[in-house]
Design an enzyme around this catalytic site. Structure first.
Site, PDB file in Angstrom:
ATOM      1  N   CYS A  83      -0.422 -10.527  10.716  1.00 30.57           N
ATOM      2  CA  CYS A  83      -1.103 -11.287   9.621  1.00 30.57           C
ATOM      3  C   CYS A  83       0.026 -12.744   9.891  1.00 30.57           C
ATOM      4  CB  CYS A  83       0.198 -10.593   8.640  1.00 30.57           C
ATOM      5  SG  CYS A  83      -0.269 -10.808   6.682  1.00 30.57           S
ATOM      6  N   HIS A 180      -0.619  -4.435   8.800  1.00 33.97           N
ATOM      7  CA  HIS A 180       1.088  -4.789   9.421  1.00 33.97           C
ATOM      8  C   HIS A 180       0.962  -3.390   9.332  1.00 33.97           C
ATOM      9  CE1 HIS A 180       2.707  -8.581   7.032  1.00 33.97           C
ATOM     10  NE2 HIS A 180       1.784  -8.442   6.480  1.00 33.97           N
ATOM     11  N   GLU A 182       3.802  -3.010  11.720  1.00 28.38           N
ATOM     12  CA  GLU A 182       4.934  -2.047  11.191  1.00 28.38           C
ATOM     13  C   GLU A 182       5.255  -1.581  10.144  1.00 28.38           C
ATOM     14  OE1 GLU A 182       3.574  -5.261  11.184  1.00 28.38           O
ATOM     15  OE2 GLU A 182       4.197  -6.506   9.701  1.00 28.38           O
TER      16      GLU A 182
HETATM   17  N1  GLN Z   1      -0.118 -15.059   3.433  1.00 28.54           N
HETATM   18  C1  GLN Z   1       0.567 -15.549   4.038  1.00 28.54           C
HETATM   19  C2  GLN Z   1       0.472 -16.212   4.880  1.00 28.54           C
HETATM   20  O1  GLN Z   1      -0.342 -17.527   5.044  1.00 28.54           O
HETATM   21  C3  GLN Z   1       1.077 -13.850   5.821  1.00 28.54           C
HETATM   22  C4  GLN Z   1       1.377 -13.111   4.662  1.00 28.54           C
HETATM   23  C5  GLN Z   1       1.549 -11.316   5.654  1.00 28.54           C
HETATM   24  O2  GLN Z   1       2.373 -12.242   6.773  1.00 28.54           O
HETATM   25  N2  GLN Z   1       1.635 -10.758   4.842  1.00 28.54           N
HETATM   26  O3  GLN Z   1       1.110 -17.026   5.805  1.00 28.54           O
END
Ligand code: GLN
Length: 198
Positions: A83, A180, A182
């Site tokens: 992410c 994710h 994790e």
């Molecule tokens: N929206 C976050 C970003 O742009 C990422 C979101 C997340 O890691 N769950 O960094």
């Protein structure tokens, strides 16, 4: 199966859900280390960059002098970004914030829009199934997730959402997932990453 007992994997612990990655790795019998300073990279076989807020992770990485050491670490070792971590690993996000630029992918932040801030989807990920000797789809959790809008050079698509948008990519020993692993009980993506770090 990877001999995870001889490996040491770091998790970038500047911000975000690094504790969940560490718990998952420990569950797999892997030695772990929290990485906050350049010297914490010494002796690691691979590194995970967690989800969180990519702007914050980038700012803190600059402040702690980690940008160059992380790029150098990536020349020889596996790195996986989940992410926000995937955003931080990428080359291009069409806006100005610190990026490692290690993966030849373009990413759009928060790309699934407000209505679907968080959602879950079953993904067919052939490489992960094959590496772990399993057949069932991977149930992925997305939270304010980015999309990988294009995969270039040596990077390739590893998984797409049911609507076809790219949500996981690999480039040699680099891995980027917009979801994710994790935050689930499914250890297969972590196992797959360990096979890249071996
Ligand atoms: N929206 C976050 C970003 O742009 C990422 C979101 C997340 O890691 N769950 O960094």
């Amino acid at each position: 199966m990877v001999d995870s007992l001889t490996m040491k994997i770091g998790v970038l612990a500047l911000q975000g859900d690094f504790a969940e990655h560490i718990a998952m790795l420990q569950h797999l019998g892997v030695e772990t280390a929290e990485v906050r300073l350049p010297e914490h990279l010494n002796g690691l076989d691979g590194l995970i960059i967690p989800g969180g807020e990519s702007t914050t992770i980038g700012k803190l990485a600059v402040a702690y002098g980690l940008m160059e050491p992380l790029k150098k670490f990536g020349q020889r070792h596996a790195i996986w970004g989940t992410c926000a971590g995937a955003i931080f690993l990428s080359k291009d996000i069409s806006r100005d914030q610190p990026l490692l630029g290690l993966m030849d992918i373009k990413v759009e932040r928060n790309a699934f829009g407000r209505q679907v801030d968080s959602f879950e989807a079953d993904l067919d990920v052939p490489e992960v199934k094959q590496a772990t000797g399993t057949k069932h789809d991977y149930h992925a959790v997305f939270i304010r997730a980015p999309i990988i809008t294009s995969v270039q050079g040596a990077a390739r698509v590893l998984a797409s959402a049911p609507d076809g948008r790219i949500v996981a990519a690999q480039q040699g020993h680099f891995l980027a997932t917009s979801f994710h692993p994790e935050l689930t009980n499914d250890t297969r993506f972590h196992e797959y990453f360990l096979s890249l770090a071996d």
